[in-house]
Every structure is written in C-alpha cells, then in structure tokens.
Scaffold this active site. Structure first.
Site, PDB file in Angstrom:
ATOM      1  CG  ASP A  18      -2.102  -1.090   1.122  1.00  0.00           C
ATOM      2  OD1 ASP A  18      -1.773  -2.164   0.423  1.00  0.00           O
ATOM      3  OD2 ASP A  18      -2.782  -1.152   2.033  1.00  0.00           O
ATOM      4  CG  ASP A  60      -6.748  -0.097   1.272  1.00  0.00           C
ATOM      5  OD1 ASP A  60      -6.990  -1.025   1.411  1.00  0.00           O
ATOM      6  OD2 ASP A  60      -7.059   0.996   2.044  1.00  0.00           O
ATOM      7  CG  HIS A  62     -11.182   0.836   0.097  1.00  0.00           C
ATOM      8  ND1 HIS A  62     -11.157  -0.448   0.354  1.00  0.00           N
ATOM      9  CD2 HIS A  62     -10.344   1.849   0.927  1.00  0.00           C
ATOM     10  CE1 HIS A  62     -10.350  -0.436   1.465  1.00  0.00           C
ATOM     11  NE2 HIS A  62      -9.671   0.516   1.723  1.00  0.00           N
ATOM     12  CG  HIS A  79      -8.472   5.159   2.760  1.00  0.00           C
ATOM     13  ND1 HIS A  79      -9.582   5.006   3.656  1.00  0.00           N
ATOM     14  CD2 HIS A  79      -7.929   3.984   2.531  1.00  0.00           C
ATOM     15  CE1 HIS A  79      -9.776   3.947   3.839  1.00  0.00           C
ATOM     16  NE2 HIS A  79      -8.816   3.162   3.291  1.00  0.00           N
ATOM     17  CE  LYS A 104      -3.968  -4.067   1.085  1.00  0.00           C
ATOM     18  NZ  LYS A 104      -4.667  -3.114   2.029  1.00  0.00           N
ATOM     19  CB  CYS A 143      -2.288  -3.077   5.125  1.00  0.00           C
ATOM     20  SG  CYS A 143      -3.880  -2.320   5.190  1.00  0.00           S
TER      21      CYS A 143
HETATM   22  C1  VGL Z   1      -4.863   0.861   5.924  1.00  0.00           C
HETATM   23  C2  VGL Z   1      -6.214   1.959   6.899  1.00  0.00           C
HETATM   24  C3  VGL Z   1      -7.318   1.748   6.017  1.00  0.00           C
HETATM   25  C4  VGL Z   1      -3.505   0.365   5.488  1.00  0.00           C
HETATM   26  C5  VGL Z   1      -5.771   0.608   4.792  1.00  0.00           C
HETATM   27  O1  VGL Z   1      -3.113   0.261   4.172  1.00  0.00           O
HETATM   28  O2  VGL Z   1      -2.597   0.106   6.446  1.00  0.00           O
HETATM   29  N1  VGL Z   1      -4.936   1.408   6.897  1.00  0.00           N
HETATM   30  N2  VGL Z   1      -7.087   1.260   5.155  1.00  0.00           N
HETATM   31 ZN    ZN Z   2      -8.535   1.090   3.478  1.00  0.00          ZN
END
Ligand code: VGL
Ligand code: ZN
Length: 197
Positions: A18, A60, A62, A79, A104, A143
């Site tokens: 990420d 990430d 979404h 985000h 993901k 993550c």
């Molecule tokens: C993450 C919070 C929400 C991460 C992803 O990549 O650590 N943290 N979504």
């Molecule tokens: Zn996230």
C-alpha cells in the site's frame, strides 16, 4: 538472522504494501513519515529485480461507498478510491513493469487489511514456489501487520523490513506494539540494507 540467511535466494519474494498517495503525508490518510519507506523499498526492488525474484505490490482499492469510510460508520476518512489519484502508487516508487499488482478491499461491504484477504496473492506466491517473503510499506499497525501475520499463517518464512515500514499510530505506540506482536508470531525483523544489496 545470520548474515548468510539474510541473503536473497531462490524462492524469495518482495511484498510492497500500500505505498499509495493517500497514505503519504498530505494524502487522505497520510501516515507520518510515510514517504521514508520509498528509498528503502526502491533499493529492495532493485535487488529483487537483479536476482530475478518476484515483486508484489498490494494496493487498497476501495469503492466510493466503502464500508470502512466514516459516512458508512467505518473508522476512516475516504481513501484509496479505485481509479482516483489518491489510490495511485507513489510516483517515486520504482515498480518494475512486471510487478504483480494485488488489489484488496475492492468489495463494498468488506474491508481487507491483509494483502491475502480475498485476493490472488497466496495463489500467485504458490505458482512461483515462493517460500520466504520480505514485507515493507504502509502501515505497520494495519496492512503490514495483517499481511505479515497471514504470510506466517500461510507457512511462509516472513521478514518485515523494519526501516521500510511506518505506522499510523492512532494510539501512540501502535506501530511498536505491532512489531513486537509480529516478532512473537515468528516474523523476522531485518534492516533493508542488510538484505537488499
Ligand atoms: C490501511 C487503514 C485503512 C493500510 C488501509 O494500508 O494500512 N490502513 N486502510
Ligand atoms: Zn483502506
């Protein structure tokens, strides 16, 4: 880990977690010092590439109405909405063209901190006969933690690149606690310069 054991070898893989604009300072969910992971990860990318070893990058990814967003009662500001500039990999992250991208958290109703959660990652590692994974990226306490724990559960020898991760630290110390937990679960912590050379 002994000096020789740290050296890259056949059946190793790199998992970059990420490293996306929204997780960098100034992003929607900016991780303090998040950009500091990039030079270390770029060195690792070069080393894995040189050794002909596979490189995975999770992201990430979404939907706009994702359940983890505050408007839906979740803990986070919006985000990494799929296709947005915030969801793009950091422009200075030197991903090779043959890196394997793992998206993901793509469903509306389920969050996924781990790169293994409802993704192809385990299968992709398996077809490449990977036995050991090196993990770095963002964020240590979410993550990276979840991905490294799932890697151990999948039977992979797991190394977290300690200087190539940074924590959100919603509660001060979350990142340090995550690293202690990972170590307790059998994850090795190494410096990227000792591994990627
Ligand atoms: C993450 C919070 C929400 C991460 C992803 O990549 O650590 N943290 N979504
Ligand atoms: Zn996230």
């Amino acid at each position: 880990m002994q000096d020789k054991a740290r050296m890259l070898r056949k059946h190793d893989a790199l998992i970059i977690v990420d490293v996306q604009n929204d997780f960098l300072p100034g992003g929607a969910l900016g991780v303090p010092e998040g950009a500091a992971v990039i030079p270390a990860l770029n060195r690792c990318v070069a080393a894995f590439h040189k050794h002909g070893l596979p490189i995975f990058a999770t992201r990430d990814w979404h939907p706009a109405n994702h359940c983890s967003f505050r408007a839906r009662g979740g803990p986070w500001p919006p985000h990494c909405v799929a296709g947005s500039s915030g969801a793009e990999f950091a422009p200075t992250l030197a991903l090779p063209p043959d890196a394997c991208i793992i998206s993901k958290g793509t469903g509306v109703e389920a969050d996924a901190y781990s790169g293994f959660d409802r993704t192809e990652l385990a299968a992709q590692l398996q077809v490449r006969r990977c036995q050991r994974v090196f993990v770095g990226g963002l964020a240590t306490d979410y993550c990276v933690r979840a991905t490294a724990l799932d890697a151990v559960r999948a039977g992979l020898e797991t190394v977290v690149l300690a200087d190539a991760v940074r924590a959100v630290d919603v509660h001060p110390g979350d990142g340090e606690r995550a690293l202690a937990e990972l170590r307790q679960q059998g994850v090795h912590l190494e410096q990227s310069a000792d591994v990627c050379r």
